[in-house]
Design a protein around this motif. Structure first.
Motif: not given
Length: 411
Positions: A296-311, A388-398
């Motif tokens: 689950m944690l890795l998947a949410v991280g992938g969500f953040g990376v995909s968001t950055i890629f979209f931007a 938004g994507g960067v903040m998602t990755l920060a949330v996963v790390a936390a």
């Protein structure tokens, strides 16, 4: 045959899934058509965020009480009432859009926002009863399979809703016929819910506690359970900051320069759900049981990376792929969260815990849309989505370090 398919042998659960598909189809279609309509009227990114805010406020306020209702009244009757009111909202938008010269021309988008606020109220009432009622239809050992089908149904509808909405919007050169189709689909969903048997909710202290005490008990249970709290908080902040989907109309216009009446906008809107459906097909045969927390944690991280890629994408196909990636990874966390909630919650509290889930997750979709619209207005469209994507990755790390029980979760 995979054990995931065994759960469909229960007739009530089959009707529930089909009804939920049609209802989710209608909700996703209405949300996307409204965003296109509002943007075509205003051509202002900030109004896309206001759509989310208009839904968030009533959703958030009623969610504190809707869980108590789901644990006190007949959940099936609550669902039927909410679906009926939602169909009236779709019919109201049809009437507004069919005669824009009399209402929308005079009052702008305000009447649309009024109806959207009512749909937010309905969804806030519906959520706890629907999720709690669904878990009553199958035995506990089928919860992972049920979560897979519920997630697959939602994402299948999320593909068809935006795609069909975009197609009808283009062919009919406006939103009115779309709203009529939504009204019909919602009516069919209501009929399917009528074919499901009611289930009794056993409340152990129904006469001893006030409404406030019962609502507080639901919050106390969630905040005292690290796995549930961690799963909800992880998804909440990911959705709150990673709201790229809300900005699709603006990206389609300002970055990709798509035809306002073409099919590209509808397919772009459907991309996240397409990715989610592909993952659902995989999860149906290989559900996330072992190391579910890490996955689950890795998947949410992938969500953040995909968001950055979209931007950062500047053409249709790269944008489509990035949005599909957000849905692909988001599906995994939805299945895990959809299993955790009923698995670790007693039946008599599922409504209240589901309402807390609605406050965490459901309202964060609308609030996240507002945050994305406001950020796009202040710092620019592309930087706001990257942030938004960067903040998602920060949330996963936390979450990785602050929620060890979630990280070590096995289903």
């Amino acid at each position: 045959m995979s054990p995931t398919f065994n759960v469909l042998k229960a007739p009530d659960f089959r009707n529930f899934i089909f009804a939920r598909v049609l209802l989710s189809f209608s909700v996703s279609m209405l949300g996307r058509v409204v965003s296109w309509q509002v943007y075509d009227i205003t051509h202002d990114k900030y109004y896309l965020g206001l759509i989310g805010l208009a839904e968030f406020i009533p959703y958030f306020l009623i969610s504190f009480y809707s869980g108590h209702l789901a644990d006190s009244l007949d959940r099936k009757k609550i669902i039927q009432s909410c679906v009926f009111i939602f169909s009236l909202c779709a019919l109201s938008l049809y009437l507004l859009s069919a005669h824009p010269s009399y209402i929308l021309t005079t009052h702008g988008v305000f009447p649309i926002f009024t109806v959207i606020s009512l749909t937010g109220l309905v969804r806030g009432l519906l959520g706890p009863s629907q999720s709690s009622f669904g878990s009553q239809l199958i035995p506990k050992e089928d919860f992972v399979s049920a979560a897979t089908w519920n997630t697959m149904a939602w994402h299948f509808a999320s593909i068809g809703g935006p795609a069909l909405g975009g197609l009808l919007y283009s062919l009919s050169k406006g939103p009115s016929f779309c709203y009529l189709a939504i009204t019909i689909l919602t009516g069919v969903s209501l009929g399917l819910f009528f074919n499901i048997s009611s289930r009794h909710v056993e409340s152990k202290r129904e006469t001893e506690e006030s409404v406030f005490q019962r609502v507080r008990e639901g919050f106390r249970y969630v905040f005292g359970h690290q796995i549930i709290l961690g799963a909800l908080a992880l998804d909440m902040f990911a959705v709150l900051f990673g709201g790229a989907v809300a900005m699709i109309p603006a990206f389609a216009d300002e970055v990709l320069h798509l035809d306002p009446l073409g099919l590209g906008r509808g397919f772009l809107s459907a991309a996240p759900a397409l990715g989610a459906l592909l993952m659902s097909a995989f999860v149906a045969f290989y559900p996330p049981r072992k190391n579910a927390g890490v996955i689950m944690l890795l998947a949410v991280g992938g969500f953040g990376v995909s968001t950055i890629f979209f931007a950062l994408a500047t053409n249709f196909w790269w944008s489509f792929l990035a949005l599909a990636g957000t849905g692909f990874f988001d599906n995994i966390s939805m299945v895990v969260r959809g299993t955790v909630l009923p698995l670790f919650t007693p039946n008599e509290m599922r409504g209240r815990v589901s309402s807390v889930n609605g406050i965490f997750i459901g309202s964060s979709n609308e609030l996240g849309a507002y945050e994305s619209g406001l950020a796009a207005k202040v710092v620019g469209l592309v930087p706001s989505v990257i942030f938004g994507g960067v903040m998602t990755l920060a949330v996963v790390a936390a979450a990785w370090f602050r929620a060890p029980k979630l990280r070590d979760l096995d289903l």
